[in-house]
Structures are given as C-alpha cells and as structure tokens.
Scaffold this motif. Structure first.
Motif, short mmCIF file in Angstrom:
data_model
loop_
_atom_site.label_atom_id
_atom_site.label_comp_id
_atom_site.label_asym_id
_atom_site.label_seq_id
_atom_site.Cartn_x
_atom_site.Cartn_y
_atom_site.Cartn_z
N LEU A 247 0.82 -1.21 0.00
CA LEU A 247 0.00 0.00 0.00
C LEU A 247 0.85 1.26 0.00
O LEU A 247 0.67 2.16 -0.83
CB LEU A 247 -0.93 0.01 1.22
N PHE A 248 1.80 1.34 0.92
CA PHE A 248 2.56 2.58 1.12
C PHE A 248 3.87 2.54 0.33
O PHE A 248 4.91 2.18 0.86
CB PHE A 248 2.81 2.80 2.62
N HIS A 249 3.78 2.91 -0.94
CA HIS A 249 4.93 2.87 -1.83
C HIS A 249 4.98 4.17 -2.63
O HIS A 249 4.13 5.06 -2.48
CB HIS A 249 4.88 1.65 -2.75
N LEU A 250 5.97 4.29 -3.51
CA LEU A 250 6.16 5.54 -4.26
C LEU A 250 4.95 5.91 -5.12
O LEU A 250 4.52 7.08 -5.09
CB LEU A 250 7.43 5.47 -5.10
N PRO A 251 4.37 5.00 -5.92
CA PRO A 251 3.19 5.40 -6.69
C PRO A 251 2.06 5.92 -5.82
O PRO A 251 1.32 6.83 -6.23
CB PRO A 251 2.81 4.11 -7.44
N TYR A 252 1.89 5.35 -4.64
CA TYR A 252 0.88 5.85 -3.69
C TYR A 252 1.17 7.31 -3.35
O TYR A 252 0.28 8.16 -3.35
CB TYR A 252 0.91 4.97 -2.44
N LEU A 253 2.44 7.60 -3.05
CA LEU A 253 2.82 8.97 -2.70
C LEU A 253 2.64 9.91 -3.88
O LEU A 253 2.13 11.02 -3.73
CB LEU A 253 4.26 9.00 -2.20
N LEU A 254 3.04 9.48 -5.07
CA LEU A 254 2.93 10.34 -6.23
C LEU A 254 1.47 10.65 -6.55
O LEU A 254 1.13 11.76 -6.98
CB LEU A 254 3.61 9.69 -7.44
N ALA A 255 0.58 9.67 -6.33
CA ALA A 255 -0.84 9.92 -6.54
C ALA A 255 -1.35 10.97 -5.56
O ALA A 255 -2.15 11.85 -5.92
CB ALA A 255 -1.63 8.62 -6.40
N ALA A 256 -0.88 10.90 -4.32
CA ALA A 256 -1.30 11.89 -3.32
C ALA A 256 -0.76 13.27 -3.64
O ALA A 256 -1.35 14.28 -3.25
CB ALA A 256 -0.83 11.45 -1.93
N LEU A 257 0.37 13.32 -4.35
CA LEU A 257 0.99 14.60 -4.69
C LEU A 257 0.33 15.30 -5.88
O LEU A 257 0.73 16.42 -6.22
CB LEU A 257 2.48 14.40 -4.99
N ALA A 258 -0.65 14.66 -6.51
CA ALA A 258 -1.33 15.30 -7.63
C ALA A 258 -1.93 16.63 -7.16
O ALA A 258 -2.70 16.67 -6.20
CB ALA A 258 -2.43 14.38 -8.17
N GLY A 259 -1.56 17.70 -7.83
CA GLY A 259 -2.00 19.02 -7.41
C GLY A 259 -1.02 19.70 -6.48
O GLY A 259 -1.20 20.87 -6.13
N HIS A 260 0.00 18.96 -6.04
CA HIS A 260 1.01 19.51 -5.13
C HIS A 260 2.40 19.37 -5.76
O HIS A 260 3.41 19.33 -5.04
CB HIS A 260 0.99 18.79 -3.78
N GLU A 261 2.47 19.30 -7.08
CA GLU A 261 3.74 19.01 -7.76
C GLU A 261 4.80 20.07 -7.54
O GLU A 261 5.99 19.80 -7.71
CB GLU A 261 3.50 18.82 -9.26
N THR A 262 4.39 21.27 -7.20
CA THR A 262 5.38 22.35 -7.03
C THR A 262 5.98 22.40 -5.64
O THR A 262 6.84 23.24 -5.36
CB THR A 262 4.73 23.72 -7.34
N LEU A 263 5.54 21.51 -4.76
CA LEU A 263 6.10 21.51 -3.40
C LEU A 263 7.59 21.19 -3.44
O LEU A 263 8.01 20.26 -4.14
CB LEU A 263 5.40 20.48 -2.52
N PRO A 264 8.42 21.92 -2.70
CA PRO A 264 9.83 21.55 -2.60
C PRO A 264 10.00 20.17 -1.99
O PRO A 264 9.17 19.72 -1.17
CB PRO A 264 10.41 22.64 -1.68
N ALA A 265 11.06 19.49 -2.37
CA ALA A 265 11.31 18.14 -1.85
C ALA A 265 11.34 18.14 -0.32
O ALA A 265 10.79 17.22 0.32
CB ALA A 265 12.63 17.63 -2.40
N GLU A 266 11.96 19.16 0.27
CA GLU A 266 12.05 19.20 1.73
C GLU A 266 10.67 19.27 2.38
O GLU A 266 10.44 18.67 3.44
CB GLU A 266 12.88 20.42 2.17
N ASP A 267 9.72 19.97 1.74
CA ASP A 267 8.37 20.06 2.30
C ASP A 267 7.64 18.73 2.21
O ASP A 267 6.89 18.35 3.12
CB ASP A 267 7.57 21.14 1.57
N VAL A 268 7.86 18.01 1.11
CA VAL A 268 7.23 16.69 0.98
C VAL A 268 7.78 15.74 2.05
O VAL A 268 7.02 15.02 2.72
CB VAL A 268 7.45 16.10 -0.42
N VAL A 269 9.09 15.74 2.23
CA VAL A 269 9.70 14.86 3.24
C VAL A 269 9.21 15.25 4.63
O VAL A 269 8.89 14.38 5.46
CB VAL A 269 11.23 14.89 3.16
N ALA A 270 9.14 16.55 4.92
CA ALA A 270 8.64 16.99 6.22
C ALA A 270 7.19 16.55 6.43
O ALA A 270 6.81 16.14 7.53
CB ALA A 270 8.74 18.51 6.33
N THR A 271 6.40 16.58 5.37
CA THR A 271 4.99 16.23 5.50
C THR A 271 4.79 14.74 5.75
O THR A 271 4.00 14.35 6.61
CB THR A 271 4.23 16.66 4.23
#
Length: 397
Positions: A247-271
């Motif tokens: 369940l908790f893999h990279l495609p899962y994360l990328l799907a959740a990031l739809a609409g948040h593609e401009t977030l800096p990498a550091e913000d995604v890791v923090a989240t």
C-alpha cells in the motif's frame, strides 16, 4: 540456549543478527544480550529486490533468484554472528527472512511471503534454523503481524499503566501491554516507508533515506497534503490490522501529490515525516498509552522523533535501550526469543493481538548438520521476559 535472531525489515537495506543466551527460570524467560552484527545487502541484490516488490511486476524466475540470494546473504551473516557473538557455539538460528508480500484484503490477511531459503543458513552454519514464522498465525485466521507482540507483552509485563512498544521500521507497529487492559497490537501505518520513497524519488536515487532527518528539518509541513494522506481508509480500520509496502509505496505517494507538484522536496519529506508521527501518536492514544518505548531505524531520525514527541503531548517517549534492548537490535532479539519458544513447544503469538482463533507454535524447522535435536518441551510457558542485568526490566523512568 544460545540463539541468533535474524531479520531484514520492510526497508530492505540490511540484514541484522542479534545473539542472546536464553534460559527459563520458572515462569520467567531470561535474556542475556550477546551483541549484534549487521551487513547491508549487496547493491545489486538490493536493486533486484526493489525492482521486484509491489507494485512492480516480477517473474517466478526472479522470485527463485531472490529467495536464493537473500538466503545466501542471511547465511553469510549467520556464520559471522556465530563466530563473533557466540564463539562458534550457537545452538539455534531464527530467520525471519525478507517480507516481499503481505496479502491483505478487506481487513483480512490471506497469505504472507518471506524470502531467504533457510537451507543456505543451515548448510553454512551447521545449525538448526527456525523460519517461516508468520504463516502459521495466518493459517489460524490471524494477521501474521505484528509478530513480536508476545515478546513485547512479556517484556513490558509489570510496568505500571499502559506501556506501549513502538517499532519504527518501514511500517510502524505498536503493542499495548501492561495491567491496564488486554494486550493489543497492530500496524499504525507507514514508519519510514513514505519518507524513504520521497527521499529516493527527489534525489534521483542518490540518497536512500533522510539521514539525521536533515531534509525534514529544512522543510515545512504542507497541511493540505497531510490531510489528504490522513484520509486514507487504512487509518479508520479497527485493530488488529496490518499493512505493508503493498500500500505505502512511491506510486501511492505520487498519486497523493497530484496538485502539489510544485512543493519543494524538503516540504514533501517533512509532511510524510509528520504523517508517521501523527498516525503513531493517534494509535498510541487509541490504546490509552501511558508511555511509549520506541525501537527500529526510525529512532535514528531526530526530526521524526521530535515530531513524535510533540504529537504525543504528555505521553513520555523512551528508547528501548532504557529497558535493556538496543533500538537497532530489539526486533532481532525478539525473533531469537520466538525461535527459542518454538523449539520448546511454546506458542509464540497472542491471539488477541493478531486476531487469530488461537495462539500457535510458530515456524518450520530446518535441521542442522547433526540432525534435529529438540530440547524437552517446557513445563511452563513464560509469563514475563527479563533482560539480564536489568532488574525489573530496566532503569527507573
């Protein structure tokens, strides 16, 4: 009995081996730690394993190759552990192997697969090997996880209130023990899984994990992304529940990031680091935790631990070393205990924790060089675990 416990967690970065001298003293199981050794998977093997894990497609040929090569990696470390930790006198080896798939649907587990053929360990060391630990609990209707719940219950027995053991591996899980309620155990959700996936993705594979929590510390939590991640139905499932990288893999994360593609990498890791802290803390409160004792690779991430302390509020957070078991080795020691219980004919599960119909003696046995010589069955199953040199289970906290 000198027992070596071996495992590789859902982060599949290394194989760990911890050796313990285990004896039964009446209804108390006494564990004397003998040390731990660890070895990273060879880069080629780790890459092959990553390429075969869900949601990737694989072949039976590749599964066979991985089963053999993982078994050989475990065997190599087992030889070293026997020589360095047991002076060449180990009595038994317990191998959890490498989980590659946990077949869970609609809250039920139908099967589980761990690779790493134990025959390679038995051949290389000459020792008998206990392996295949999860399958029997699944066959009895259980989740097959968290598998170390019984060890946690024995280890924390006698502590006041509602102590909770937390393992921060690729997937995080807790065991609630103590006298304030019946035992409970379940996977809380992603531990390091989404953190590692984000780091590998945003660094193009240059980094495998967030070393010292540096990326998360530089980032800011995006509340909208966090809310989207927290809306996953998994967190609303009642325990016992289990999950994995299915369940908790990279495609899962990328799907959740739809609409948040401009977030800096550091913000995604923090989240996603905050996601782990929030879901663990929510789980701890759901079982009325009065203290949390943490182990696993996530304890080496200062940003995660700081967030977790904040989310826990007034619930104290300790490391498992405060109770005598180093955080990096605690799970491997637990598997040593489970192997010891198996060869003494003692059940290694708590049915209430896994949801099984009954407790089960776990695993399959691969004979060593001198055949299979089991000890006499134990007259009494232990009701507590004491770490030698730690009267009462650890220092006062």
């Amino acid at each position: 009995m000198r027992v070596i416990g071996m495992m590789s967690g859902t982060s599949y970065d290394a194989v760990d081996a911890a050796a313990a001298d285990l004896t039964l003293d009446g209804d108390t199981l006494v564990l004397t730690p003998l040390g731990m050794v660890s070895a990273p998977y060879p880069g080629e093997l780790r890459a092959a394993l990553a390429a075969a894990l869900p949601p990737a497609r694989t072949t039976m040929r590749e599964v066979c190759r991985l089963d053999t090569r993982i078994g050989q990696a475990f065997a190599s470390l087992a030889v070293r552990a026997d020589e360095e930790l047991c002076e060449g006198r180990a009595d038994l080896i317990t191998s959890h192997g490498q989980t590659v798939y946990h077949w869970s649907e609609n809250g039920s587990v139908h099967g589980t697969l761990q690779l790493g053929d134990p025959a390679w360990i038995a051949e290389a060391t000459g020792r008998a090997v206990v392996s295949g630990l999860r399958g029997r609990d699944v066959a009895a209707g259980g989740q097959g996880a968290p598998l170390v719940a019984l060890v946690d219950v024995l280890w924390l027995r006698g502590r006041p209130g509602r102590p909770v053991a937390l393992n921060l591996g690729g997937i995080a899980n807790i065991t609630a023990a103590g006298r304030a309620g019946p035992p409970a155990a379940f996977d809380t959700g992603p531990g390091n899984a989404l953190i590692d996936a984000a780091v590998r993705h945003f660094t193009g594979g240059r980094l495998a994990y967030d070393e010292d929590g540096a990326l998360a510390a530089r980032g800011r939590v995006d509340e909208a992304l966090l809310r989207r991640l927290l809306d996953d139905p998994y967190y609303a499932q009642p325990p016992p529940r289990t999950t994995g990288k299915e369940l908790f893999h990279l495609p899962y994360l990328l799907a959740a990031l739809a609409g948040h593609e401009t977030l800096p990498a550091e913000d995604v890791v923090a989240t996603v680091t905050r996601l782990t802290a929030v879901t663990v803390a929510d789980a701890a409160r759901s079982v009325r935790a009065t203290e949390v004792i943490a182990s696993g690779g996530g304890t080496r991430n200062p940003a995660l631990m700081a967030m977790l302390r904040g989310e826990l509020g007034g619930i104290p957070l300790y490391g498992s070393d405060d109770l005598g078991l180093p955080p990096a080795a605690k799970e491997a020691y637990a598997f040593a205990v489970l192997g010891f219980l198996t060869v003494h004919g003692i059940a290694g599960t708590v049915a209430a924790c896994t949801g099984a119909r009954h407790a089960s003696v776990l695993g399959s046995l691969t004979p060593g060089r001198e055949g299979l010589r089991l000890p006499e069955p134990a007259a009494v199953a232990p009701v507590r675990l004491r770490v030698a040199g730690r009267p009462g289970g650890g220092r006062e906290m």
